[in-house]
Design a protein around this motif. Structure first.
Motif, mmCIF file in Angstrom:
data_model
loop_
_atom_site.group_PDB
_atom_site.id
_atom_site.type_symbol
_atom_site.label_atom_id
_atom_site.label_comp_id
_atom_site.label_asym_id
_atom_site.label_seq_id
_atom_site.Cartn_x
_atom_site.Cartn_y
_atom_site.Cartn_z
ATOM 1 N N UNK A 3 0.818 -1.222 0.000
ATOM 2 C CA UNK A 3 0.000 0.000 0.000
ATOM 3 C C UNK A 3 0.846 1.264 0.000
ATOM 4 N N UNK A 4 1.977 1.237 0.738
ATOM 5 C CA UNK A 4 2.831 2.426 0.782
ATOM 6 C C UNK A 4 3.447 2.710 -0.590
ATOM 7 N N UNK A 5 3.822 1.649 -1.295
ATOM 8 C CA UNK A 5 4.343 1.828 -2.642
ATOM 9 C C UNK A 5 3.249 2.343 -3.569
ATOM 10 N N UNK A 6 2.043 1.815 -3.405
ATOM 11 C CA UNK A 6 0.921 2.261 -4.228
ATOM 12 C C UNK A 6 0.651 3.748 -4.054
ATOM 13 N N UNK A 7 0.871 4.255 -2.825
ATOM 14 C CA UNK A 7 0.583 5.658 -2.548
ATOM 15 C C UNK A 7 1.460 6.602 -3.379
ATOM 16 N N UNK A 8 2.547 6.065 -3.920
ATOM 17 C CA UNK A 8 3.384 6.866 -4.799
ATOM 18 C C UNK A 8 2.767 6.986 -6.194
ATOM 19 N N UNK A 9 1.781 6.141 -6.472
ATOM 20 C CA UNK A 9 1.102 6.193 -7.763
ATOM 21 C C UNK A 9 0.024 7.272 -7.710
ATOM 22 N N UNK A 71 -17.062 -10.590 -7.900
ATOM 23 C CA UNK A 71 -15.642 -10.266 -7.732
ATOM 24 C C UNK A 71 -15.377 -9.153 -6.722
ATOM 25 N N UNK A 72 -16.431 -8.530 -6.220
ATOM 26 C CA UNK A 72 -16.276 -7.412 -5.296
ATOM 27 C C UNK A 72 -16.594 -6.093 -5.968
ATOM 28 N N UNK A 73 -17.136 -5.122 -5.225
ATOM 29 C CA UNK A 73 -17.563 -3.852 -5.815
ATOM 30 C C UNK A 73 -16.423 -2.968 -6.309
ATOM 31 N N UNK A 74 -15.189 -3.265 -5.878
ATOM 32 C CA UNK A 74 -14.045 -2.470 -6.325
ATOM 33 C C UNK A 74 -13.253 -3.165 -7.438
ATOM 34 N N UNK A 75 -13.864 -4.173 -8.055
ATOM 35 C CA UNK A 75 -13.181 -5.007 -9.060
ATOM 36 C C UNK A 75 -12.535 -4.191 -10.177
ATOM 37 N N UNK A 76 -13.289 -3.299 -10.793
ATOM 38 C CA UNK A 76 -12.761 -2.530 -11.927
ATOM 39 C C UNK A 76 -11.608 -1.629 -11.510
ATOM 40 N N UNK A 77 -11.688 -1.065 -10.306
ATOM 41 C CA UNK A 77 -10.600 -0.214 -9.817
ATOM 42 C C UNK A 77 -9.332 -1.037 -9.590
ATOM 43 N N UNK A 78 -9.488 -2.256 -9.115
ATOM 44 C CA UNK A 78 -8.334 -3.135 -8.913
ATOM 45 C C UNK A 78 -7.688 -3.490 -10.253
ATOM 46 N N UNK A 79 -8.520 -3.781 -11.262
ATOM 47 C CA UNK A 79 -8.008 -4.093 -12.601
ATOM 48 C C UNK A 79 -7.215 -2.909 -13.148
ATOM 49 N N UNK A 80 -7.759 -1.706 -12.955
ATOM 50 C CA UNK A 80 -7.070 -0.498 -13.415
ATOM 51 C C UNK A 80 -5.716 -0.342 -12.726
ATOM 52 N N UNK A 81 -5.694 -0.465 -11.396
ATOM 53 C CA UNK A 81 -4.447 -0.262 -10.663
ATOM 54 C C UNK A 81 -3.407 -1.312 -11.050
ATOM 55 N N UNK A 86 1.673 -2.569 -13.833
ATOM 56 C CA UNK A 86 2.401 -3.343 -14.845
ATOM 57 C C UNK A 86 3.020 -2.442 -15.907
ATOM 58 N N UNK A 87 2.376 -1.310 -16.174
ATOM 59 C CA UNK A 87 2.879 -0.385 -17.198
ATOM 60 C C UNK A 87 4.147 0.338 -16.734
ATOM 61 N N UNK A 88 4.365 0.367 -15.425
ATOM 62 C CA UNK A 88 5.514 1.071 -14.883
ATOM 63 C C UNK A 88 5.299 2.566 -14.730
ATOM 64 N N UNK A 89 4.114 3.065 -15.108
ATOM 65 C CA UNK A 89 3.822 4.493 -14.978
ATOM 66 C C UNK A 89 3.419 4.814 -13.538
ATOM 67 N N UNK A 90 3.670 6.030 -13.132
ATOM 68 C CA UNK A 90 3.289 6.459 -11.786
ATOM 69 C C UNK A 90 2.145 7.467 -11.807
ATOM 70 N N UNK A 106 -9.324 3.410 -4.529
ATOM 71 C CA UNK A 106 -8.234 4.245 -5.046
ATOM 72 C C UNK A 106 -7.799 5.289 -4.019
ATOM 73 N N UNK A 107 -8.726 5.789 -3.220
ATOM 74 C CA UNK A 107 -8.355 6.711 -2.137
ATOM 75 C C UNK A 107 -7.406 6.031 -1.142
ATOM 76 N N UNK A 108 -7.659 4.772 -0.864
ATOM 77 C CA UNK A 108 -6.878 4.038 0.130
ATOM 78 C C UNK A 108 -5.533 3.557 -0.420
ATOM 79 N N UNK A 109 -5.454 3.361 -1.732
ATOM 80 C CA UNK A 109 -4.292 2.688 -2.307
ATOM 81 C C UNK A 109 -3.440 3.539 -3.246
ATOM 82 N N UNK A 110 -3.862 4.774 -3.518
ATOM 83 C CA UNK A 110 -3.088 5.645 -4.402
ATOM 84 C C UNK A 110 -3.178 7.085 -3.904
#
Length: 197
Positions: A3-9, A71-81, A86-90, A106-110
């Motif tokens: 999660x901390x690494x994700x917050x840099x995205x 799959x869970x209500x946040x499924x599409x957001x997880x697919x996006x993240x 994988x793209x290496x973009x931040x 996305x609020x919690x993870x980016x």
């Protein structure tokens, strides 16, 4: 990636009702920042096509609920993240957010910056009628009633609640050039938020 690494995205989210111009805003900002836009509904539309069904507003609502249960209500957001990682973009842009769980994930993870794009129902109805791509209801009253129905009852979509969480609301009732000027001003605010300038 934790999660901390994700917050840099950095993620720019775009929400708004049909015909508001949210995809135009996402594409313009993406072009200016050199970032490809992701449609949050893409996984749902892919799922619908895989069933051999047409992608309609009704099917998006029905299968959006089915996918959320499966799959869970946040499924599409997880697919996006995952795709962004994988793209290496931040920095990424995701358009068409209509579910609170997507935004909360996305609020919690980016480092998330949500923008709402809006316009009066009459203006939006005229736009979608002119392009003839999505409207399945014949009158303005039916168009508005469908929108209300999509965001109430058992539907997982809560567009109006999502829009309330936006840091900025961009009104889009003028011509395209005026919208682009507003987008340029918005990009300055985005850059300031992320400390880019």
């Amino acid at each position: 990636m934790d999660k901390e690494e994700n917050k840099k995205i950095k993620v720019i989210g775009i929400t708004g009702p049909i015909g508001s111009g949210k995809d135009t805003v996402a594409e313009y900002i993406g072009d200016k920042l050199g970032v490809k836009e992701f449609q949050i509904s893409a996984p749902i539309k892919d799922y619908i096509r895989a069933q051999g069904l047409p992608v309609t507003r009704d099917n998006c609502q029905i299968y959006g609920n089915i996918i959320a249960e499966k799959f869970g209500p946040d499924y599409s957001a997880k697919i996006f993240l995952e795709a962004l990682q994988k793209s290496g973009q931040t920095l990424g842009i995701v358009s068409g957010m209509r579910q609170m769980a997507q935004i909360e994930f996305l609020e919690q993870n980016t480092d998330f910056f949500l923008i709402a794009v809006d316009a009066p129902a009459e203006v939006r109805y005229a736009r979608v009628t002119a392009r003839g791509t999505v409207v399945e209801k014949a009158t303005l009253a039916e168009f508005v009633a469908q929108e209300v129905g999509e965001n109430s009852g058992d539907s997982i979509m809560r567009l109006f609640d999502c829009m309330k969480k936006a840091k900025i609301t961009l009104p889009n009732y003028d011509d395209i050039e005026e919208l682009y000027k507003k987008c340029d001003e918005l990009i300055v605010q985005i850059n300031t938020h992320y400390g880019i300038i």
